[in-house]
Design a protein around this motif. Sequence first.
Motif, PDB file in Angstrom:
ATOM      1  N   LEU A   1      -0.354  12.766   4.298  1.00 25.55           N
ATOM      2  CA  LEU A   1       0.644  11.778   4.659  1.00 25.55           C
ATOM      3  C   LEU A   1       1.526  11.462   3.451  1.00 25.55           C
ATOM      4  CD1 LEU A   1      -1.615   9.294   6.674  1.00 25.55           C
ATOM      5  CD2 LEU A   1       0.061  10.885   7.628  1.00 25.55           C
ATOM      6  N   SER A   2       2.761  11.043   3.715  1.00 22.50           N
ATOM      7  CA  SER A   2       3.688  10.714   2.627  1.00 22.50           C
ATOM      8  C   SER A   2       3.335   9.378   1.978  1.00 22.50           C
ATOM      9  CB  SER A   2       5.129  10.676   3.146  1.00 22.50           C
ATOM     10  OG  SER A   2       5.263   9.712   4.176  1.00 22.50           O
ATOM     11  N   VAL A   3       2.575   8.545   2.679  1.00 22.58           N
ATOM     12  CA  VAL A   3       2.077   7.278   2.128  1.00 22.58           C
ATOM     13  C   VAL A   3       0.600   7.159   2.504  1.00 22.58           C
ATOM     14  CG1 VAL A   3       4.290   6.060   2.182  1.00 22.58           C
ATOM     15  CG2 VAL A   3       2.816   6.019   4.195  1.00 22.58           C
ATOM     16  N   PRO A   4      -0.172   6.309   1.809  1.00 24.38           N
ATOM     17  CA  PRO A   4      -1.591   6.157   2.153  1.00 24.38           C
ATOM     18  C   PRO A   4      -1.797   5.724   3.606  1.00 24.38           C
ATOM     19  CG  PRO A   4      -1.119   5.153   0.027  1.00 24.38           C
ATOM     20  CD  PRO A   4       0.203   5.527   0.619  1.00 24.38           C
TER      21      PRO A   4
ATOM     22  N   PHE B   1       6.541  11.082  13.047  1.00 25.01           N
ATOM     23  CA  PHE B   1       5.762  12.216  12.532  1.00 25.01           C
ATOM     24  C   PHE B   1       6.423  12.797  11.279  1.00 25.01           C
ATOM     25  CE2 PHE B   1       5.354  16.856  12.300  1.00 25.01           C
ATOM     26  CZ  PHE B   1       3.992  16.973  12.083  1.00 25.01           C
ATOM     27  N   LEU B   2       7.723  13.032  11.344  1.00 24.56           N
ATOM     28  CA  LEU B   2       8.446  13.598  10.191  1.00 24.56           C
ATOM     29  C   LEU B   2       8.458  12.625   9.020  1.00 24.56           C
ATOM     30  CD1 LEU B   2      11.506  15.233  12.015  1.00 24.56           C
ATOM     31  CD2 LEU B   2       9.556  16.411  10.980  1.00 24.56           C
ATOM     32  N   LEU B   3       8.618  11.337   9.325  1.00 20.04           N
ATOM     33  CA  LEU B   3       8.655  10.318   8.274  1.00 20.04           C
ATOM     34  C   LEU B   3       7.328  10.255   7.518  1.00 20.04           C
ATOM     35  CD1 LEU B   3      10.089   7.752   7.008  1.00 20.04           C
ATOM     36  CD2 LEU B   3       8.865   6.443   8.752  1.00 20.04           C
ATOM     37  N   LEU B   4       6.217  10.308   8.265  1.00 24.92           N
ATOM     38  CA  LEU B   4       4.901  10.113   7.650  1.00 24.92           C
ATOM     39  C   LEU B   4       4.312  11.380   7.041  1.00 24.92           C
ATOM     40  CD1 LEU B   4       3.218   7.715  10.240  1.00 24.92           C
ATOM     41  CD2 LEU B   4       4.367   7.138   8.095  1.00 24.92           C
ATOM     42  N   THR B   5       4.765  12.551   7.494  1.00 27.28           N
ATOM     43  CA  THR B   5       4.183  13.800   6.985  1.00 27.28           C
ATOM     44  C   THR B   5       5.128  14.564   6.072  1.00 27.28           C
ATOM     45  OG1 THR B   5       5.001  15.104   8.866  1.00 27.28           O
ATOM     46  CG2 THR B   5       2.844  14.047   9.100  1.00 27.28           C
ATOM     47  N   ASN B   6       6.441  14.240   6.150  1.00 25.99           N
ATOM     48  CA  ASN B   6       7.461  14.998   5.416  1.00 25.99           C
ATOM     49  C   ASN B   6       7.346  16.497   5.734  1.00 25.99           C
ATOM     50  OD1 ASN B   6       9.722  15.226   3.749  1.00 25.99           O
ATOM     51  ND2 ASN B   6       8.477  15.619   1.918  1.00 25.99           N
TER      52      ASN B   6
ATOM     53  N   ASP C   1       0.815  -1.220   0.000  1.00 21.18           N
ATOM     54  CA  ASP C   1       0.000   0.000   0.000  1.00 21.18           C
ATOM     55  C   ASP C   1       0.849   1.270   0.000  1.00 21.18           C
ATOM     56  OD1 ASP C   1      -2.109  -1.699   0.087  1.00 21.18           O
ATOM     57  OD2 ASP C   1      -2.806  -1.157   2.088  1.00 21.18           O
ATOM     58  N   GLY C   2       2.096   1.164   0.444  1.00 21.58           N
ATOM     59  CA  GLY C   2       2.983   2.332   0.504  1.00 21.58           C
ATOM     60  C   GLY C   2       4.295   2.063  -0.191  1.00 21.58           C
ATOM     61  N   ASN C   3       5.362   1.926   0.589  1.00 23.08           N
ATOM     62  CA  ASN C   3       6.662   1.566   0.017  1.00 23.08           C
ATOM     63  C   ASN C   3       7.521   0.892   1.077  1.00 23.08           C
ATOM     64  OD1 ASN C   3       8.448   3.669   1.372  1.00 23.08           O
ATOM     65  ND2 ASN C   3       7.035   5.018   0.269  1.00 23.08           N
ATOM     66  N   ALA C   4       8.590   0.225   0.623  1.00 24.39           N
ATOM     67  CA  ALA C   4       9.426  -0.580   1.515  1.00 24.39           C
ATOM     68  C   ALA C   4      10.150   0.266   2.558  1.00 24.39           C
ATOM     69  CB  ALA C   4      10.444  -1.374   0.686  1.00 24.39           C
ATOM     70  N   ALA C   5      10.562   1.474   2.183  1.00 23.04           N
ATOM     71  CA  ALA C   5      11.319   2.333   3.101  1.00 23.04           C
ATOM     72  C   ALA C   5      10.491   2.679   4.333  1.00 23.04           C
ATOM     73  CB  ALA C   5      11.751   3.601   2.378  1.00 23.04           C
ATOM     74  N   VAL C   6       9.291   3.200   4.115  1.00 23.97           N
ATOM     75  CA  VAL C   6       8.425   3.595   5.236  1.00 23.97           C
ATOM     76  C   VAL C   6       7.975   2.366   6.029  1.00 23.97           C
ATOM     77  CG1 VAL C   6       6.209   4.642   5.844  1.00 23.97           C
ATOM     78  CG2 VAL C   6       7.671   5.725   4.132  1.00 23.97           C
ATOM     79  N   ALA C   7       7.636   1.276   5.340  1.00 30.25           N
ATOM     80  CA  ALA C   7       7.181   0.059   6.019  1.00 30.25           C
ATOM     81  C   ALA C   7       8.255  -0.487   6.955  1.00 30.25           C
ATOM     82  CB  ALA C   7       6.799  -1.011   4.986  1.00 30.25           C
TER      83      ALA C   7
ATOM     84  N   SER D   1      -3.677   3.480   4.823  1.00 33.40           N
ATOM     85  CA  SER D   1      -3.677   2.021   4.987  1.00 33.40           C
ATOM     86  C   SER D   1      -2.264   1.486   5.188  1.00 33.40           C
ATOM     87  CB  SER D   1      -4.317   1.348   3.768  1.00 33.40           C
ATOM     88  OG  SER D   1      -3.628   1.705   2.579  1.00 33.40           O
ATOM     89  N   ALA D   2      -1.275   2.083   4.481  1.00 36.25           N
ATOM     90  CA  ALA D   2       0.123   1.670   4.634  1.00 36.25           C
ATOM     91  C   ALA D   2       0.621   1.990   6.037  1.00 36.25           C
ATOM     92  CB  ALA D   2       1.004   2.357   3.588  1.00 36.25           C
ATOM     93  N   VAL D   3       0.195   3.127   6.573  1.00 35.64           N
ATOM     94  CA  VAL D   3       0.578   3.537   7.933  1.00 35.64           C
ATOM     95  C   VAL D   3       0.000   2.559   8.955  1.00 35.64           C
ATOM     96  CG1 VAL D   3       0.414   5.349   9.684  1.00 35.64           C
ATOM     97  CG2 VAL D   3       0.724   5.960   7.275  1.00 35.64           C
ATOM     98  N   ILE D   4      -1.286   2.222   8.796  1.00 41.11           N
ATOM     99  CA  ILE D   4      -1.947   1.301   9.731  1.00 41.11           C
ATOM    100  C   ILE D   4      -1.269  -0.064   9.705  1.00 41.11           C
ATOM    101  CG2 ILE D   4      -4.089   0.055  10.217  1.00 41.11           C
ATOM    102  CD1 ILE D   4      -5.584   2.574   9.179  1.00 41.11           C
ATOM    103  N   TRP D   5      -1.024  -0.583   8.497  1.00 45.93           N
ATOM    104  CA  TRP D   5      -0.334  -1.872   8.376  1.00 45.93           C
ATOM    105  C   TRP D   5       1.057  -1.795   8.990  1.00 45.93           C
ATOM    106  CZ3 TRP D   5      -2.954  -5.975   7.903  1.00 45.93           C
ATOM    107  CH2 TRP D   5      -4.023  -6.114   7.012  1.00 45.93           C
ATOM    108  N   GLY D   6       1.741  -0.668   8.814  1.00 44.50           N
ATOM    109  CA  GLY D   6       3.088  -0.495   9.366  1.00 44.50           C
ATOM    110  C   GLY D   6       3.092  -0.522  10.879  1.00 44.50           C
TER     111      GLY D   6
END
Length: 307
Positions: A156-159, A145-150, A100-106, A161-166
């Motif tokens: 958010l920097s990713v959807p 906070f900085l990672l997810l909002t930039n 749902d997002g990307n490997a870096a944030v996950a 759903s990606a944040v919740i799964w993370g």
Amino acid sequence: MEEKSRWKGFVLVVLGALFWGVGGTVAQRLFQEDHIPVEWLVSVRLVIAGLIMIFIALFTNSRDRTFRIWTHKKAAIQLIIFGIFGMLAVQFTYMASINDGNAAVATLLQYLAPVYIIIYLVITKANRLKKNDLIAVCLAIIGTFLLLTNGSFQELSVPLSAVIWGFLSGIALMFYTLYANQLLQKWGSLNVIGWAMIVGGAALGLFYPPWNIDMSGWTVETVFFLIFVILFGTMFSFWFYLESLKYLYPQETSLLGSVEPLAAIVTSVVWLHIPFGIYQVMGTALILVMVVVVSMPEKKRTVHVVH
């Protein structure tokens, strides 16, 4: 510890961390370019990697415990619980966050697991809140906070759903780390991790049969990347990390394991051209500093993350 053995430990933990980090990026490529379903990849990678690890265990000094673990009712029940709510939960939530997002944030969100462990141990009164713990929690909150909002409050920097799964991945990793300790000590890491992979992969396979997959659009690259994710991104990453614990202290493996998110970030940005802003870099730095703080030796501190 002998210097030569310590160097072996350093090499093993760094390679294991690199394989896990790069494996996440390769999985992202499979999801985006080849449209491989998350459920299929998780089930197949776990079962195949688990079978290989059990095969390897049969040639080690823990081979007498490989099948005997299933004859002990309590151990068998614990192994099934660990396989489903530990191994499968960690793998599925992590891969779903990547999809749902990307490997870096996950990977970075999963790396918050030590903070969850600190909070859990304080709530259950197993540990008192120490200065280092408070610093680690603050670093994790600001860094996330900085990672997810930039740096932007607007999106958010990713959807989401990606944040919740993370976040769920980090919580699953907390359970994985705390629950498995007794099993690992009594039955051996290869046996426990190998069987847990098979149990978790087979459980998911009951709902998403691995043979229900459309391979018509697969290329040689697709097969190569699948082999990499299964062997290097799963089996070798687990095995090398666990082997490194024989030669290094837990604090050292936790610190060197920081290569994982760095590998995921670099490969995502360079290979998949995922945008990564300056505030996200700052957030990453704070999360990695948090890992350093958590890994600093203190009395009664035994927390370290095993994938």
